[in-house]
Design a protein around this motif. Structure first.
Motif, PDB file in Angstrom:
ATOM      1  N   ASP A 234       0.940  -1.152   0.186  1.00 37.37           N
ATOM      2  CA  ASP A 234      -0.047  -0.156   0.169  1.00 37.37           C
ATOM      3  C   ASP A 234       0.924   1.068   0.011  1.00 37.37           C
ATOM      4  OD1 ASP A 234      -1.880   2.183   0.540  1.00 37.37           O
ATOM      5  OD2 ASP A 234      -3.181   0.607   1.800  1.00 37.37           O
ATOM      6  N   ARG A 235       1.055   1.926  -0.999  1.00 37.03           N
ATOM      7  CA  ARG A 235       2.276   2.813  -1.307  1.00 37.03           C
ATOM      8  C   ARG A 235       1.996   4.166  -0.882  1.00 37.03           C
ATOM      9  NH1 ARG A 235       3.948   3.410  -7.166  1.00 37.03           N
ATOM     10  NH2 ARG A 235       5.660   4.227  -6.411  1.00 37.03           N
ATOM     11  N   ALA A 236       0.261   4.478  -1.003  1.00 44.24           N
ATOM     12  CA  ALA A 236      -0.256   5.537  -0.278  1.00 44.24           C
ATOM     13  C   ALA A 236      -0.004   5.849   1.311  1.00 44.24           C
ATOM     14  CB  ALA A 236      -1.725   5.674  -0.878  1.00 44.24           C
ATOM     15  N   ARG A 237      -0.398   4.647   1.763  1.00 45.50           N
ATOM     16  CA  ARG A 237      -0.197   4.669   3.377  1.00 45.50           C
ATOM     17  C   ARG A 237       1.108   4.549   3.748  1.00 45.50           C
ATOM     18  NH1 ARG A 237      -4.439   6.088   2.419  1.00 45.50           N
ATOM     19  NH2 ARG A 237      -6.425   5.148   2.625  1.00 45.50           N
ATOM     20  N   GLU A 238       2.000   4.028   2.945  1.00 41.71           N
ATOM     21  CA  GLU A 238       3.415   4.059   3.192  1.00 41.71           C
ATOM     22  C   GLU A 238       4.030   5.343   3.167  1.00 41.71           C
ATOM     23  OE1 GLU A 238       7.653   2.084   1.108  1.00 41.71           O
ATOM     24  OE2 GLU A 238       5.776   1.627   0.520  1.00 41.71           O
ATOM     25  N   ALA A 239       3.651   5.898   2.268  1.00 38.06           N
ATOM     26  CA  ALA A 239       4.001   7.257   1.797  1.00 38.06           C
ATOM     27  C   ALA A 239       3.784   8.470   3.311  1.00 38.06           C
ATOM     28  CB  ALA A 239       3.778   7.919   0.536  1.00 38.06           C
ATOM     29  N   ASP A 240       2.352   8.332   3.622  1.00 37.87           N
ATOM     30  CA  ASP A 240       1.845   8.910   4.582  1.00 37.87           C
ATOM     31  C   ASP A 240       2.500   8.795   5.971  1.00 37.87           C
ATOM     32  OD1 ASP A 240       0.029  10.405   2.742  1.00 37.87           O
ATOM     33  OD2 ASP A 240      -1.752   9.317   3.322  1.00 37.87           O
ATOM     34  N   THR A 241       2.633   7.487   6.032  1.00 37.32           N
ATOM     35  CA  THR A 241       3.454   6.987   7.318  1.00 37.32           C
ATOM     36  C   THR A 241       4.756   7.545   7.364  1.00 37.32           C
ATOM     37  OG1 THR A 241       1.940   5.075   7.629  1.00 37.32           O
ATOM     38  CG2 THR A 241       3.768   5.107   8.820  1.00 37.32           C
ATOM     39  N   LEU A 242       5.643   7.378   6.221  1.00 36.44           N
ATOM     40  CA  LEU A 242       7.149   7.926   6.145  1.00 36.44           C
ATOM     41  C   LEU A 242       6.989   9.491   6.696  1.00 36.44           C
ATOM     42  CD1 LEU A 242       8.184   6.377   3.016  1.00 36.44           C
ATOM     43  CD2 LEU A 242       9.466   5.862   5.030  1.00 36.44           C
ATOM     44  N   LEU A 243       5.891  10.198   6.083  1.00 42.59           N
ATOM     45  CA  LEU A 243       5.686  11.564   6.509  1.00 42.59           C
ATOM     46  C   LEU A 243       5.765  11.606   7.740  1.00 42.59           C
ATOM     47  CD1 LEU A 243       5.750  14.611   5.721  1.00 42.59           C
ATOM     48  CD2 LEU A 243       3.461  14.162   4.794  1.00 42.59           C
ATOM     49  N   GLN A 244       4.783  11.110   8.517  1.00 41.26           N
ATOM     50  CA  GLN A 244       4.318  11.133   9.888  1.00 41.26           C
ATOM     51  C   GLN A 244       5.536  10.755  10.853  1.00 41.26           C
ATOM     52  OE1 GLN A 244       1.413  12.641  11.164  1.00 41.26           O
ATOM     53  NE2 GLN A 244       2.815  12.649  12.933  1.00 41.26           N
TER      54      GLN A 244
END
Length: 371
Positions: A234-244
């Motif tokens: 899930d790349r979208a959630r991965e990206a959001d989590t990296l940012l967080q």
């Protein structure tokens, strides 16, 4: 009349309009394992009809797109049974319940805040013939998550909340989410295990100085969520989590509140690689809003390092992305950060020029507040 009174009056009017719209709307039939895509328009919540039998377990999922949507379950007699708003905007939300009696039930999807434009969402339904230990764990976990949301209500309302109240609300939500995490693990629900780990990461980054140890733990919860999203691709959630995770490390510099940038703050350097990884993924997905957000956060991080001058170019890049996407809220954010940056450097004429652009956009979009 105070600003808070005006806000409450507006929200009351919004609630009345919503109630009128709900009563007039024809519900959309919803069947198990048959996702439906709908558009939510301004103050017109969408209703779905579901035929259910006593003792069944139902779970509705809503995939949100750039909006904070909530779910509400109504009995056949139109009595409200449950409300759920468990996830941040743009993430999946869930409502689970044990059916008390046979009949046609209704699921209402609405925005937590008045919408300025229509948004698309997808809803899907799962049903089971009975509630086993696994389903009961999910029911209990959702109750804990809803209680966490309720604990944070003072933060959502704003209006002069004190630091003590902020910390008390954040701590209460933190404890409820920990309970929910254990229950989702018991149920074997990996998606919502990751959801809760993400929220623990995001929520703990707002705790105050007495919770420093918890805030340092927050990144580890984020990394736990990251492993699950990568496992599920899930790349979208991965990206959001990296940012967080990056934001969490950055905010450790400001235990007493985010005043003017602190030069060479110790955790700023640690935040940058996480935010840069998120930016790469968001660029690959061509998510303009998130690209702009990443650039703003990178600029904020660099402002607290030995290279604070890099923030100007990053804020300008973010502004260009937001302008291309016609994302006015993002434009206001980038322009404000540019104004603040020049003000910190005592270049007041440039700062005023950017603030004037913020005011112009705010007046044009009827959005008077900016930070």
């Amino acid at each position: 009349m105070s600003r808070i009174s005006i806000c409450y009056g507006f929200m009351l009017m919004f609630a009345c309009l919503r109630a009128a719209a709900v009563s007039a709307q024809e519900p959309v039939p919803l069947l198990s394992q048959q996702p439906v895509e709908q558009t939510l328009v301004a103050d017109k919540p969408t209703r779905f009809r579901v035929a259910l039998k006593k003792g069944e377990f139902l779970r509705a999922f809503v995939i949100q797109n750039n909006a904070d949507l909530g779910l509400e379950l109504f009995a056949p007699d139109n009595k409200s049974l449950l409300k759920r708003n468990l996830s941040p905007a743009s993430w999946e939300d869930s409502l689970a319940a044990e059916v008390p009696a046979d009949g046609d039930y209704f699921l209402l999807i609405s925005s937590a805040f008045p919408l300025r434009q229509s948004v698309k969402f997808t809803i899907r339904l799962e049903t089971k013939s009975s509630v086993t230990n696994k389903e009961q764990a999910i029911l209990d976990a959702e109750q804990m998550m809803q209680e966490a949301t309720i604990a944070l209500e003072p933060l959502r309302r704003g209006g002069g909340i004190t630091r003590q109240q902020l910390d008390a609300a954040s701590q209460a939500a933190y404890r409820k989410r920990l309970e929910a995490l254990a229950l989702y693990q018991l149920a074997g629900d990996r998606d919502w295990e990751a959801h809760v780990c993400y929220q623990l990461c995001a929520g703990m980054s707002s705790l105050g100085a007495p919770a420093l140890a918890q805030r340092e733990q927050a990144a580890h919860y984020g990394e736990r969520a990251l492993l699950i999203w990568r496992e599920k691709q899930d790349r979208a959630r991965e990206a959001d989590t990296l940012l967080q995770i990056g934001l969490n490390w950055f905010r450790l510099n400001y235990l007493d509140g985010p005043e003017s940038p602190k030069r060479e703050a110790p955790f700023a350097e640690k935040s940058i690689p996480w935010i840069e990884q998120a930016l790469v993924l968001h660029k690959a997905m061509n998510n303009k809003a998130r690209i702009g957000d990443n650039l703003v956060r990178l600029g904020e991080a660099f402002s607290a390092t030995a290279q604070p001058e890099r923030r100007f170019a990053l804020f300008e890049q973010a502004l260009a992305v937001y302008q291309e996407a016609k994302f006015t809220s993002g434009q206001r954010l980038a322009l404000t950060r540019l104004g603040n940056s020049y003000r910190y450097e005592k270049q007041y004429e440039k700062a005023v020029a950017y603030y004037e652009q913020v005011l112009a956009i705010s007046e044009a979009t009827n959005f008077p507040d900016f930070t």
